[in-house]
Scaffold this active site. Structure first.
Site, PDB file in Angstrom:
ATOM      1  N   ASP A  54     -16.187  64.784 -98.621  1.00 46.64           N
ATOM      2  CA  ASP A  54     -16.713  65.089 -97.289  1.00 46.64           C
ATOM      3  C   ASP A  54     -17.086  66.558 -97.163  1.00 46.64           C
ATOM      4  O   ASP A  54     -16.649  67.406 -97.954  1.00 46.64           O
ATOM      5  CB  ASP A  54     -15.688  64.699 -96.210  1.00 46.64           C
ATOM      6  CG  ASP A  54     -14.352  65.405 -96.368  1.00 46.64           C
ATOM      7  OD1 ASP A  54     -13.878  65.577 -97.508  1.00 46.64           O
ATOM      8  OD2 ASP A  54     -13.772  65.813 -95.342  1.00 46.64           O
TER       9      ASP A  54
ATOM     10  N   ASP B  59     -18.503  73.706-101.518  1.00 45.92           N
ATOM     11  CA  ASP B  59     -17.279  73.029-101.019  1.00 45.92           C
ATOM     12  C   ASP B  59     -17.580  71.574-100.719  1.00 45.92           C
ATOM     13  O   ASP B  59     -17.845  71.234 -99.590  1.00 45.92           O
ATOM     14  CB  ASP B  59     -16.807  73.774 -99.754  1.00 45.92           C
ATOM     15  CG  ASP B  59     -15.477  73.270 -99.250  1.00 45.92           C
ATOM     16  OD1 ASP B  59     -14.794  72.549 -99.986  1.00 45.92           O
ATOM     17  OD2 ASP B  59     -15.113  73.590 -98.116  1.00 45.92           O
TER      18      ASP B  59
ATOM     19  N   GLU C 268     -10.990  65.205 -96.271  1.00 43.45           N
ATOM     20  CA  GLU C 268     -10.161  66.399 -96.505  1.00 43.45           C
ATOM     21  C   GLU C 268     -10.397  67.446 -95.424  1.00 43.45           C
ATOM     22  O   GLU C 268      -9.487  68.169 -95.037  1.00 43.45           O
ATOM     23  CB  GLU C 268     -10.482  66.987 -97.890  1.00 43.45           C
ATOM     24  CG  GLU C 268      -9.534  68.084 -98.340  1.00 43.45           C
ATOM     25  CD  GLU C 268      -9.986  69.501 -97.973  1.00 43.45           C
ATOM     26  OE1 GLU C 268      -9.200  70.442 -98.191  1.00 43.45           O
ATOM     27  OE2 GLU C 268     -11.113  69.667 -97.464  1.00 43.45           O
TER      28      GLU C 268
HETATM   29 ZN   LIG Z   1     -13.055  72.020 -99.700  1.00 49.57          ZN
END
Ligand SMILES: [Zn+2]
Length: 419
Positions: free
Chosen positions: A114, A144, A176
């Site tokens: 995610d 990320d 997350e």
């Molecule tokens: Zn991350």
């Protein structure tokens, strides 16, 4: 080099089906690694082009299914046993557990699928476009941490199941960034089991073996409102909160005297008074008051113990009052994590990167993987400063060293595991 023989035999085996495998074989042999594979770049861009925002706001929250299916298809093609795990209570969210090889132990390469939401007006590049500009790949999740998942798949493509003495597991999780529901579902299911794990959060290719935890707690006091002219007509929650604030600051002082870890930029646990809401009118006794605090515990400090200590302390403080106290977590919290410096995965990460393992200022899924028995290091391409920002990017010169790093780690922990 045994590795080369295995890789060469693998190359013969896979030559017909998969172009990017041969590219990997080449790049693991060439220490200079002039460029990353164009196929790998396409894989990263495909992941970025597949939206998978997670958010506690339902209007922003999206399913991560398409990202999971993309990864599953790549890994299935590479001979992994692929399992898509549904997450109880969250029908549009999934984890992926993909295993190459068999047996106990093994190495887990883990990442979340995610991303955070984005503010379209502040991006100069298309958040889903994967545009390359001046050596940077722009996109939501580029640093990320979608690129890591593609690099992990690419690194895995250099290995055949038969060459592995311990399994290689690629783990991709849901949510997350919002709730950790994906990681929690893994813990609840008791899988996967691995001996070691690498979480590819953006650490600038430097290993991290500890981070602080995160707790956010609400403290509510309920008294009774009444006319301000006569204090006997009510019970002031605001005056009670005044005592609570002093008690919490004294507790913070004690925690900061008791716990210290010089590896962190802020070497003590922090406690922030984030908000306070209470009362309405100057001429009314304040009937209700709420305080919100954020605590960042150091490794060794246990979330539940901190919650208990806070509750007991405040209950004792207010025992002589007529106020009702309630302490509630605002989310379940993220535990602090520490992997010992002597752990083989830390040692290998330090050896292969040339950097001593440090501490991160952000939380990860590592405490969940630790609960599953894995010694975990956080190590990935890109920088946390570029994450959760408009025009998030990954500098492409981080890709070949990350690919080489993962290849060496797979070799160390799956092909030649030490005991
Ligand atoms: Zn991350």
């Amino acid at each position: 080099m045994a590795n080369r023989a295995i890789l060469l035999s693998l190359r013969a085996k896979t030559l017909l089906t998969c172009r990017h495998r041969t590219q990997t074989v080449k790049s693991t042999r060439d220490t200079a690694m002039p460029s990353h594979s164009p196929k790998l770049l396409d894989m990263i861009r495909e992941l970025i082009a597949t939206p998978s925002i997670s958010s506690v706001s339902p209007e922003l929250d999206q399913s991560n299914r398409a990202v999971i299916e993309l990864l599953a298809s790549w890994l299935d093609d590479l001979g992994f046993a692929v399992e898509i795990q549904s997450i109880p209570g969250h029908p549009d969210k999934f984890n992926l557990i993909a295993v190459l090889g068999t047996g106990p132990g093994g190495l887990v390469l883990a990442g979340h699928t995610d991303t955070v939401p984005y503010d379209e007006n502040r991006w100069r590049h298309d958040p889903f476009g994967g545009q390359v500009d001046d050596g940077r790949l722009y996109g939501l999740g580029s640093a990320d941490m979608k690129a890591f998942l593609a690099i992990a798949a690419e690194a895995a493509s250099g290995f055949a199941a038969g060459a592995l003495r311990q399994p290689l597991i690629i783990l991709a999780t849901a949510d997350e960034e919002s709730s950790m529901h994906g990681a929690q579902a893994l813990v609840d299911a008791g899988r996967p089991r691995g001996r070691y794990a690498v979480i590819g959060e953006p650490t600038g290719l430097r290993p991290v073996r500890m981070h602080k935890g995160i707790m956010m707690e609400s403290i509510r006091l309920a008294g009774r409102s009444g006319h301000s002219s006569d204090p006997a007509l009510g019970v002031s929650a605001l005056e009670g909160m005044h005592r609570v604030l002093a008690e919490i600051l004294a507790w913070r002082q004690e925690l900061q005297e008791r716990y210290r870890n010089p590896l962190f930029a802020v070497p003590v646990p922090t406690l922030n008074l984030g908000y306070i809401h209470g009362g309405d009118n100057p001429n009314r006794i304040c009937g209700e008051c709420e305080l919100g605090i954020d605590i960042r515990p150091l490794p060794g400090m246990v979330l539940e113990e901190l919650r208990d200590a806070l509750r007991q302390r405040l209950a004792r403080l207010l025992a002589d009052s007529r106020l009702q106290l309630s302490c509630q977590p605002l989310f379940q919290g993220i535990a602090a994590m520490e992997t010992p410096a002597a752990s083989a995965i830390v040692q290998a990460a330090e050896e292969f990167t040339g950097h001593a393992a440090g501490a991160a200022a952000f939380g990860t899924e590592a405490p969940y993987l630790q609960q599953l028995g894995m010694e975990t290091v956080i190590l990935g391409p890109g920088h946390i400063a570029q994450a959760h920002q408009p025009d998030e990017y990954l500098a492409l010169d981080a890709v070949p060293p990350m690919l080489a790093l993962l290849t060496r780690l797979i070799h160390r922990f799956c092909v030649q595991p030490q005991g």
